[in-house]
Design an enzyme around this catalytic site. Structure first.
Site, PDB file in Angstrom:
ATOM      1  CB  SER A 229      -0.909   0.017   1.222  1.00  0.00           C
ATOM      2  OG  SER A 229      -1.767  -1.099   1.207  1.00  0.00           O
TER       3      SER A 229
HETATM    4  N1  SAH Z   1      -0.801  -4.580   3.751  1.00  0.00           N
HETATM    5  C1  SAH Z   1      -0.284  -5.151   2.554  1.00  0.00           C
HETATM    6  C2  SAH Z   1      -1.335  -5.057   1.477  1.00  0.00           C
HETATM    7  C3  SAH Z   1      -1.404  -6.253   0.661  1.00  0.00           C
HETATM    8  S1  SAH Z   1      -2.655  -6.235  -0.601  1.00  0.00           S
HETATM    9  C4  SAH Z   1       0.961  -4.401   2.133  1.00  0.00           C
HETATM   10  O1  SAH Z   1       0.989  -3.159   2.272  1.00  0.00           O
HETATM   11  O2  SAH Z   1       1.884  -5.021   1.631  1.00  0.00           O
HETATM   12  C5  SAH Z   1      -3.856  -7.339   0.092  1.00  0.00           C
HETATM   13  C6  SAH Z   1      -3.353  -8.700   0.498  1.00  0.00           C
HETATM   14  O3  SAH Z   1      -4.482  -9.461   0.924  1.00  0.00           O
HETATM   15  C7  SAH Z   1      -2.711  -9.518  -0.615  1.00  0.00           C
HETATM   16  O4  SAH Z   1      -1.458  -9.958  -0.179  1.00  0.00           O
HETATM   17  C8  SAH Z   1      -3.655 -10.692  -0.828  1.00  0.00           C
HETATM   18  O5  SAH Z   1      -3.008 -11.907  -1.196  1.00  0.00           O
HETATM   19  C9  SAH Z   1      -4.291 -10.813   0.537  1.00  0.00           C
HETATM   20  N2  SAH Z   1      -5.598 -11.473   0.582  1.00  0.00           N
HETATM   21  C10 SAH Z   1      -6.592 -11.479  -0.347  1.00  0.00           C
HETATM   22  N3  SAH Z   1      -7.661 -12.163   0.111  1.00  0.00           N
HETATM   23  C11 SAH Z   1      -7.336 -12.599   1.353  1.00  0.00           C
HETATM   24  C12 SAH Z   1      -8.032 -13.355   2.348  1.00  0.00           C
HETATM   25  N4  SAH Z   1      -9.279 -13.801   2.165  1.00  0.00           N
HETATM   26  N5  SAH Z   1      -7.388 -13.627   3.501  1.00  0.00           N
HETATM   27  C13 SAH Z   1      -6.126 -13.193   3.722  1.00  0.00           C
HETATM   28  N6  SAH Z   1      -5.428 -12.462   2.826  1.00  0.00           N
HETATM   29  C14 SAH Z   1      -6.023 -12.167   1.664  1.00  0.00           C
END
Ligand code: SAH
Length: 216
Positions: free
Chosen positions: A64
């Protein structure tokens, strides 16, 4: 890149992207100092690590934008004694910010490779207060509930009931909720058994795919 140049980029990011936009909590700003963002992006993106935007981290996911990470952290109103549940570990950057301020962090990620990479970076940084689960975080992580704070870092059409059930008394939950392409950062506060909802900034997150999230 040499250390000095990197530090000055980090400090500029903190002052221009965070402090100038109203993030003043020193605990949050210091967490950005102790968890340099370049460690959480692929080597090929290292030179962009302090830019004002999300960046690809593989598996079609992104880390993000720094300001959004800071804003969500601020909305949680973290206390040093807090136990936090995070859904969507991704790069592990937001996890590290939470783990630097709160007592314990439980983080759930759907993609194994991302989870393993985040774990490795956290280990290098010396964290010992983060626990990981691979799975569907839209159902929360029942085992360690209730949580003082819950943060979803992927979008949901509606706030999952399981997450509300796992939020403790006086707890705060932050999640981007709304449409697939655009959402509002939504803050839920549990007070005396009542839930109040506050709609904050517009944002655009990747989806949480799961039983109480999006279908895929
Ligand atoms: N906070 C992270 C944002 C990652 S984007 C950062 O700044 O790096 C959102 C993340 O949620 C992705 O890694 C994706 O694989 C994960 N994701 C999607 N669906 C999910 C679920 N049902 N449970 C856990 N993680 C999930």
């Amino acid at each position: 890149m040499i250390e000095e140049a990197r530090n000055s980029r980090l400090e500029r990011m903190i002052s221009e992207q965070l402090a100038d936009r109203g993030i003043t909590d020193e605990r949050i700003l210091n967490a950005f100092r102790s968890n340099p963002r370049h460690l959480f992006v692929p080597d090929s993106r290292s030179h962009e690590a302090y830019s004002d935007r999300p960046l690809p981290i593989g598996e079609g996911q992104t880390i993000s934008q720094p300001y959004i990470v800071a804003l969500m952290t601020e909305l949680l109103n973290l206390e040093a004694s807090d136990t936090v549940l995070e859904i969507g570990t991704g790069s592990g950057f937001q996890t590290a910010i939470l783990g630097s301020i709160a007592d314990k962090v439980f983080t759930v990620e759907r993609k194994e490779t991302l989870m393993e990479r985040a774990k490795k970076v956290h280990k290098e940084l010396g964290f010992d207060n983060i626990q990981y689960e691979k799975g569907d975080g839209t159902k929360g992580w029942e085992e360690f509930a209730p949580y003082d704070k819950i943060l979803a870092t992927g979008s949901v059409p509606n706030i999952p009931d399981s997450l509300l059930d796992q939020l403790g008394q006086g707890g705060r939950l932050v999640a981007p909720a709304g449409e697939r392409r655009q959402q509002r950062l939504t803050l839920i506060i549990r007070n005396n058994g009542e839930l109040t909802k506050h709609k904050e900034a517009y944002c655009s997150f990747l989806p949480l795919i799961g039983e109480e999230g999006w279908n895929g």
